[in-house]
Design a protein around this motif. Structure first.
Motif, PDB file in Angstrom:
ATOM      1  N   UNK A 192       1.082  -1.566  -0.184  1.00 34.04           N
ATOM      2  CA  UNK A 192       0.041   0.341   0.495  1.00 34.04           C
ATOM      3  C   UNK A 192       0.674   1.015   0.259  1.00 34.04           C
ATOM      4  N   UNK A 193       0.422   2.463  -0.959  1.00 34.38           N
ATOM      5  CA  UNK A 193       0.835   3.203  -0.733  1.00 34.38           C
ATOM      6  C   UNK A 193      -0.214   4.480  -0.680  1.00 34.38           C
ATOM      7  N   UNK A 194       0.036   5.233   0.358  1.00 32.77           N
ATOM      8  CA  UNK A 194      -0.394   6.431   0.456  1.00 32.77           C
ATOM      9  C   UNK A 194       0.441   8.099  -0.123  1.00 32.77           C
ATOM     10  N   UNK A 195      -0.318   8.115  -1.426  1.00 39.59           N
ATOM     11  CA  UNK A 195       0.884   9.998  -1.734  1.00 39.59           C
ATOM     12  C   UNK A 195      -0.775  11.095  -1.883  1.00 39.59           C
ATOM     13  N   UNK A 196       0.196  12.211  -0.663  1.00 33.79           N
ATOM     14  CA  UNK A 196      -0.767  12.954  -1.079  1.00 33.79           C
ATOM     15  C   UNK A 196      -0.265  14.279  -2.226  1.00 33.79           C
ATOM     16  N   UNK A 197      -1.037  14.522  -3.701  1.00 32.79           N
ATOM     17  CA  UNK A 197      -1.226  15.085  -4.302  1.00 32.79           C
ATOM     18  C   UNK A 197      -0.803  16.239  -4.250  1.00 32.79           C
ATOM     19  N   UNK A 198       0.068  17.412  -4.409  1.00 30.63           N
ATOM     20  CA  UNK A 198      -0.817  18.681  -4.817  1.00 30.63           C
ATOM     21  C   UNK A 198      -0.563  19.617  -5.549  1.00 30.63           C
ATOM     22  N   UNK A 199      -1.188  19.638  -6.784  1.00 28.85           N
ATOM     23  CA  UNK A 199      -1.057  20.391  -7.800  1.00 28.85           C
ATOM     24  C   UNK A 199      -1.028  21.087  -8.048  1.00 28.85           C
ATOM     25  N   UNK A 200      -0.574  22.280  -7.287  1.00 25.62           N
ATOM     26  CA  UNK A 200      -0.250  23.902  -8.091  1.00 25.62           C
ATOM     27  C   UNK A 200       1.081  23.448  -7.434  1.00 25.62           C
ATOM     28  N   UNK A 201       1.668  22.955  -6.259  1.00 33.23           N
ATOM     29  CA  UNK A 201       2.776  23.214  -6.048  1.00 33.23           C
ATOM     30  C   UNK A 201       3.681  21.882  -7.771  1.00 33.23           C
TER      31      UNK A 201
END
Length: 204
Positions: free
Chosen positions: A159-168
């Protein structure tokens, strides 16, 4: 009291909220699990006692301290290079007597610009390959995943959880995050969807 106790999925951890560390806004955020209650529930419910957890961008240890309760035979590797958050993380690790946690204050990435790849870190320190990974690195997502390539492909990593920050990120990078996970054999799901960030979960 200068501490707060949070309980989720039957797991509890104590966090330092001394006035030097937190504003009232941050305290309210912490009381609401930094807006990540659903993700935390999902994350914690999939941990096994002998797992190795890699928490990249551990911040104050929200995920680290709660998951360390479960890994009675495993370990949590908490990566937090920021001095202020790292100091707070260290206090929270001590508050919870978390002997299963190793805090490593390095900047993970793809090996360029003074970053260290997770692959090199784990081999140099002879750490067990991680079973569950959480990544919250404010725009460094693609570089961190690049440095995790062989670890992601390992069958042990489920399992992998990635928080994605599109504006960065660059325009194509949010898509690349998903592609990295799919290429490594994960099925991806978008767990949360706030306007400025969202959490992708990869499952094998």
């Amino acid at each position: 009291s200068s501490t707060i106790k949070l309980t989720i999925n039957g797991q509890s951890a104590t966090y330092d909220i001394s006035k030097f560390a937190y504003s009232s806004k941050e305290l309210v955020q912490l009381q609401t699990y930094l807006g990540e209650k659903e993700v935390l529930e999902d994350f914690l419910s999939n941990i096994r006692a002998d797992d190795t957890i890699l928490d990249v961008g551990a911040h104050i240890g929200l995920y680290t301290c709660l998951s360390s309760n479960i890994v009675s035979e495993g370990q949590v590797v908490a990566i937090e290079p920021n001095d202020a958050w790292g100091g707070q993380l260290q206090r929270n690790i001590q508050l919870n007597n978390d002997s299963a946690v190793s805090h490593i204050p390095v900047l993970l990435g793809d090996g360029s610009d003074e970053t260290v790849t997770a692959e090199n870190l784990f081999s140099e320190r002879d750490l067990s390959s991680p079973n569950i990974i959480k990544i919250d690195v404010d725009g460094m997502e693609v570089a961190v995943l690049e440095g995790l390539k062989s670890i992601l492909r390992d069958d042990q990593c489920r399992r992998v959880y990635v928080e994605v920050h599109p504006q960065l990120l660059e325009d194509d990078e949010p898509t690349k995050v998903v592609e990295y996970l799919i290429d490594a054999g994960f099925t991806t799901t978008r767990l949360t969807d706030r306007s400025d960030e969202y959490m992708i979960r990869g499952t094998k």
